[in-house]
Write a protein that holds these residues in place. Structure first.
Motif, PDB file in Angstrom:
ATOM      1  N   GLY A 218     -83.767  97.475 -10.220  1.00 62.65           N
ATOM      2  CA  GLY A 218     -85.121  96.957 -10.343  1.00 62.65           C
ATOM      3  C   GLY A 218     -85.506  96.539 -11.738  1.00 62.65           C
ATOM      4  N   ASP A 219     -84.688  96.872 -12.743  1.00 59.51           N
ATOM      5  CA  ASP A 219     -85.006  96.457 -14.109  1.00 59.51           C
ATOM      6  C   ASP A 219     -84.928  94.940 -14.227  1.00 59.51           C
ATOM      7  OD1 ASP A 219     -85.618  98.898 -15.188  1.00 59.51           O
ATOM      8  OD2 ASP A 219     -83.614  99.296 -15.969  1.00 59.51           O
ATOM      9  N   HIS A 220     -85.658  94.440 -15.199  1.00 62.05           N
ATOM     10  CA  HIS A 220     -85.912  93.021 -15.329  1.00 62.05           C
ATOM     11  C   HIS A 220     -84.948  92.415 -16.368  1.00 62.05           C
ATOM     12  CE1 HIS A 220     -89.362  89.865 -15.988  1.00 62.05           C
ATOM     13  NE2 HIS A 220     -88.234  89.316 -15.588  1.00 62.05           N
ATOM     14  N   VAL A 221     -84.166  91.403 -15.967  1.00 62.76           N
ATOM     15  CA  VAL A 221     -83.236  90.702 -16.864  1.00 62.76           C
ATOM     16  C   VAL A 221     -83.625  89.229 -16.911  1.00 62.76           C
ATOM     17  CG1 VAL A 221     -80.844  89.973 -17.227  1.00 62.76           C
ATOM     18  CG2 VAL A 221     -81.328  92.307 -16.480  1.00 62.76           C
ATOM     19  N   ALA A 222     -83.843  88.708 -18.114  1.00 65.91           N
ATOM     20  CA  ALA A 222     -84.100  87.275 -18.297  1.00 65.91           C
ATOM     21  C   ALA A 222     -82.769  86.580 -18.563  1.00 65.91           C
ATOM     22  CB  ALA A 222     -85.063  87.060 -19.456  1.00 65.91           C
ATOM     23  N   PHE A 223     -82.546  85.484 -17.854  1.00 67.87           N
ATOM     24  CA  PHE A 223     -81.225  84.844 -17.863  1.00 67.87           C
ATOM     25  C   PHE A 223     -81.397  83.337 -17.961  1.00 67.87           C
ATOM     26  CE2 PHE A 223     -76.995  83.772 -16.496  1.00 67.87           C
ATOM     27  CZ  PHE A 223     -76.230  84.883 -16.793  1.00 67.87           C
ATOM     28  N   ARG A 241     -83.470  92.600 -11.422  1.00 72.69           N
ATOM     29  CA  ARG A 241     -84.305  91.468 -11.015  1.00 72.69           C
ATOM     30  C   ARG A 241     -84.116  90.372 -12.060  1.00 72.69           C
ATOM     31  NH1 ARG A 241     -89.779  92.377 -11.403  1.00 72.69           N
ATOM     32  NH2 ARG A 241     -89.426  94.141 -12.815  1.00 72.69           N
ATOM     33  N   ILE A 242     -83.670  89.211 -11.635  1.00 71.01           N
ATOM     34  CA  ILE A 242     -83.361  88.124 -12.566  1.00 71.01           C
ATOM     35  C   ILE A 242     -84.550  87.178 -12.679  1.00 71.01           C
ATOM     36  CG2 ILE A 242     -81.774  86.244 -13.123  1.00 71.01           C
ATOM     37  CD1 ILE A 242     -80.401  88.917 -13.136  1.00 71.01           C
ATOM     38  N   THR A 243     -84.969  86.933 -13.923  1.00 67.80           N
ATOM     39  CA  THR A 243     -85.979  85.911 -14.197  1.00 67.80           C
ATOM     40  C   THR A 243     -85.290  84.741 -14.892  1.00 67.80           C
ATOM     41  OG1 THR A 243     -87.795  87.471 -14.410  1.00 67.80           O
ATOM     42  CG2 THR A 243     -88.060  85.340 -15.490  1.00 67.80           C
ATOM     43  N   THR A 269     -78.042  85.416 -23.301  1.00 66.86           N
ATOM     44  CA  THR A 269     -78.066  84.057 -23.832  1.00 66.86           C
ATOM     45  C   THR A 269     -76.715  83.665 -24.410  1.00 66.86           C
ATOM     46  OG1 THR A 269     -79.186  82.561 -25.397  1.00 66.86           O
ATOM     47  CG2 THR A 269     -78.947  84.856 -26.061  1.00 66.86           C
ATOM     48  N   THR A 270     -76.435  82.365 -24.406  1.00 65.49           N
ATOM     49  CA  THR A 270     -75.225  81.792 -25.013  1.00 65.49           C
ATOM     50  C   THR A 270     -75.680  80.800 -26.083  1.00 65.49           C
ATOM     51  OG1 THR A 270     -75.175  80.173 -23.196  1.00 65.49           O
ATOM     52  CG2 THR A 270     -73.753  82.103 -22.983  1.00 65.49           C
ATOM     53  N   LEU A 452     -73.839  70.328 -11.763  1.00 63.05           N
ATOM     54  CA  LEU A 452     -74.574  71.408 -12.420  1.00 63.05           C
ATOM     55  C   LEU A 452     -75.303  72.314 -11.434  1.00 63.05           C
ATOM     56  CD1 LEU A 452     -76.281  69.695 -15.494  1.00 63.05           C
ATOM     57  CD2 LEU A 452     -74.629  71.559 -15.556  1.00 63.05           C
ATOM     58  N   THR A 453     -75.575  71.815 -10.254  1.00 68.04           N
ATOM     59  CA  THR A 453     -76.464  72.522  -9.324  1.00 68.04           C
ATOM     60  C   THR A 453     -76.086  73.987  -9.083  1.00 68.04           C
ATOM     61  OG1 THR A 453     -76.975  70.428  -8.226  1.00 68.04           O
ATOM     62  CG2 THR A 453     -77.468  72.446  -7.009  1.00 68.04           C
ATOM     63  N   PRO A 454     -74.797  74.352  -8.866  1.00 71.90           N
ATOM     64  CA  PRO A 454     -74.487  75.752  -8.578  1.00 71.90           C
ATOM     65  C   PRO A 454     -74.789  76.710  -9.728  1.00 71.90           C
ATOM     66  CG  PRO A 454     -72.664  74.309  -7.937  1.00 71.90           C
ATOM     67  CD  PRO A 454     -73.601  73.494  -8.756  1.00 71.90           C
ATOM     68  N   TYR A 455     -75.011  76.192 -10.932  1.00 68.66           N
ATOM     69  CA  TYR A 455     -75.253  77.056 -12.079  1.00 68.66           C
ATOM     70  C   TYR A 455     -76.722  77.451 -12.212  1.00 68.66           C
ATOM     71  CZ  TYR A 455     -70.518  75.810 -13.285  1.00 68.66           C
ATOM     72  OH  TYR A 455     -69.156  75.643 -13.239  1.00 68.66           O
ATOM     73  N   TYR A 456     -77.558  76.899 -11.360  1.00 69.53           N
ATOM     74  CA  TYR A 456     -78.982  77.225 -11.379  1.00 69.53           C
ATOM     75  C   TYR A 456     -79.277  78.364 -10.408  1.00 69.53           C
ATOM     76  CZ  TYR A 456     -80.313  73.093 -14.101  1.00 69.53           C
ATOM     77  OH  TYR A 456     -80.469  72.163 -15.098  1.00 69.53           O
ATOM     78  N   LEU A 457     -80.197  79.213 -10.824  1.00 68.08           N
ATOM     79  CA  LEU A 457     -80.704  80.233  -9.916  1.00 68.08           C
ATOM     80  C   LEU A 457     -81.862  79.667  -9.105  1.00 68.08           C
ATOM     81  CD1 LEU A 457     -80.648  83.170  -8.949  1.00 68.08           C
ATOM     82  CD2 LEU A 457     -82.229  83.739 -10.802  1.00 68.08           C
ATOM     83  N   GLY A 458     -82.757  78.971  -9.791  1.00 65.43           N
ATOM     84  CA  GLY A 458     -83.845  78.286  -9.103  1.00 65.43           C
ATOM     85  C   GLY A 458     -83.435  76.859  -8.803  1.00 65.43           C
ATOM     86  N   GLY A 459     -84.429  75.984  -8.666  1.00 68.25           N
ATOM     87  CA  GLY A 459     -84.123  74.584  -8.416  1.00 68.25           C
ATOM     88  C   GLY A 459     -83.606  73.902  -9.670  1.00 68.25           C
TER      89      GLY A 459
END
Length: 495
Positions: A218-223, A241-243, A269-270, A452-459
């Motif tokens: 449940g911890d929050h990870v920004a990606f 939880r991925i943001t 981050t990279t 590139l599409t598969p590398y997105y979590l959202g749209g």
């Protein structure tokens, strides 16, 4: 002592063949032995042409008189299962027909078994595709330029060293940790102590160590979004939880980072060569990200996966070298400078976190392979690694230039980005083109190029293709880029 067989002579069958003689069976021992050897030869356990143990050696192993073995061999010689060669020994007949029955299937549990109910997602890997396709594969390197003489000398030195007889330090071989710390100071201007370094079995293990040591479900990870799918998958499978953090031409956007109770515990981050877009995190954003992490007591994972390869762009300081409050874990790998096959990476962590990471690593794999660690240490301390990097910078720079040149005629339809560093570039397409359509047209021409599409979590907010050029030599690259240009022109002509 060299116990290998003379040149041209097959190695003898091991004396611990699956043979078992029963003195109470009522069947003579020689007949039992002959029957079992006959079955082993007919079934392929003994290969045609295989040299059998001497009668003395097999008799000692079975605890029987030598005459028992001699009699069994004589019966099989007479039947044609074995042949004898003067002063060479006894062999399975080389032309013996072997019945290689398939191994019996292992028993399979019911798919409804309680311990099979948890779903294990497929790893989000890059698939190589058919071998007849030219592939713009991301993460592939060229090992042909690795000087074989240096490589052999390093491994001979490792072979001459005494092999440790116990489990090693989970933090890694002290020589390699010292070499990595010195290398980071020279190459990245990042000053750290060898005791801050942990050697891992690849950078992804480093990500997983951090996830296990830091995160609760449940911890929050920004990606970064788009981002490195396998790393994101690790956090998801550890219950995070991925943001998604959008990425623009200056790197990840900090305006998407929340504060207060919703502040992420961890940011991945990279910054040196954003994966997959190839942009670099600007200095103002680097400083702002560090300030945000300190304000909100968050941890930053800096994945510096291919910063060794820069082309005409001045290196930007790593986040870890700018960190004054101990909020950055630095990840590095030898996969891009040598080969993914090496499976060795490293991380540099603040001391309190380092102890937690070592506890996790100790129970996962105890330590990374000692011979590989020692070989890498010798490559670094002997200057071999940095000479190889300098050679490969020129090699990859030539490929980058060839890629850019081959696609120069497609500028009306696409823009090549992310060329300042690394082994891949991002081809941003005209919004009127469909990346999946271009990829399909390229594949029909014999070129595999991912979107590139598969590398997105959202749209996806970008329309583009990903071009990994590290694994293609110049002729292959020119041909692949030429075919891709043709696919682009075909797609534009069908708008």
């Amino acid at each position: 002592m060299d116990t290998s067989p003379p040149a041209g002579r097959p190695a003898p069958a091991p004396v611990d063949l699956p043979l078992s003689l029963d003195r109470a069976s009522g069947v003579g021992l020689a007949r039992q032995l002959a029957a079992q050897l006959r079955a082993a030869a007919s079934g392929g356990t003994l290969e045609p042409g295989q040299r059998l143990p001497s009668t003395r050696a097999l008799a000692l192993a079975l605890g029987v008189g030598r005459n028992v073995v001699f009699e069994a061999y004589e019966d099989l010689l007479a039947e044609g299962f074995l042949i004898g060669r003067d002063r060479s020994g006894t062999f399975v007949a080389p032309d013996l027909a072997v019945d290689r029955a398939p191994a019996p299937a292992r028993p399979a549990p019911s798919r409804s078994a309680r311990w099979l109910q948890r779903d294990v997602p497929e790893p989000q890997l890059e698939h190589p595709g058919p071998p007849d396709l030219l592939a713009f594969r991301v993460g592939q390197t060229d090992t042909a330029a690795l000087t074989r003489g240096e490589w052999r000398r390093v491994w001979r030195a490792v072979a001459d060293a005494p092999l440790p007889g116990d489990y090693a330090d989970p933090a890694g071989d002290p020589e390699l940790r010292g070499a990595v710390a010195a290398y980071l100071k020279r190459a990245r201007g990042f000053v750290c102590d060898p005791d801050d370094v942990i050697i891992t079995s690849g950078a992804l293990q480093g990500v997983d160590l951090i996830a296990q040591a830091v995160l609760a479900p449940g911890d929050h990870v920004a990606f970064e979004d788009p981002g490195y799918r396998l790393a994101r998958q690790i956090f998801q499978e550890r219950g995070a939880r991925i943001t998604p953090l959008p990425v623009d031409n200056d790197g990840l956007r900090l305006d998407a980072l929340k504060g207060g109770p919703d502040a992420p515990l961890l940011v991945y981050t990279t910054p040196s060569h954003q994966f997959p877009l190839g942009v670099r995190l600007s200095i103002p954003r680097r400083l702002a990200l560090l300030e945000w992490a300190q304000t909100h007591d968050a941890l930053i994972i800096e994945d510096d996966y291919d910063s060794e390869f820069r082309y005409g762009a001045a290196p930007l300081p790593s986040l870890a070298s700018l960190d004054t409050a101990g909020h950055v874990v630095y990840l590095g790998t030898f996969s891009k400078v040598l080969s993914p096959a090496v499976r060795v990476g490293y991380l540099v962590a603040p001391r309190p976190l380092r102890e937690r990471l070592l506890r996790v690593k100790s129970r996962l794999d105890a330590h990374t392979s000692w011979p590989v660690q020692r070989a890498l240490a010798l490559m670094i301390t002997g200057g071999h690694l940095e000479r190889h990097i300098r050679r490969m910078r020129k090699t990859y720079a030539a490929r980058r230039a060839a890629l850019s040149g081959a696609l120069s005629g497609s500028r009306a339809h696409a823009r090549l980005m992310g060329l300042e560093a690394g082994l891949h570039a991002h081809l941003e397409l005209d919004p009127a083109l469909d990346a999946a359509d271009v990829s399909a047209r390229a594949r029909a021409l014999g070129v595999l190029v991912p979107t590139l599409t598969p590398y997105y979590l959202g749209g996806a907010d970008r329309n583009g293709l990903l071009l990994g050029y590290g694994g293609l030599d110049l002729p292959q690259l020119r041909r692949a880029a030429g075919l891709l240009a043709r696919a682009l022109a075909d797609a534009a002509g069908h708008r």
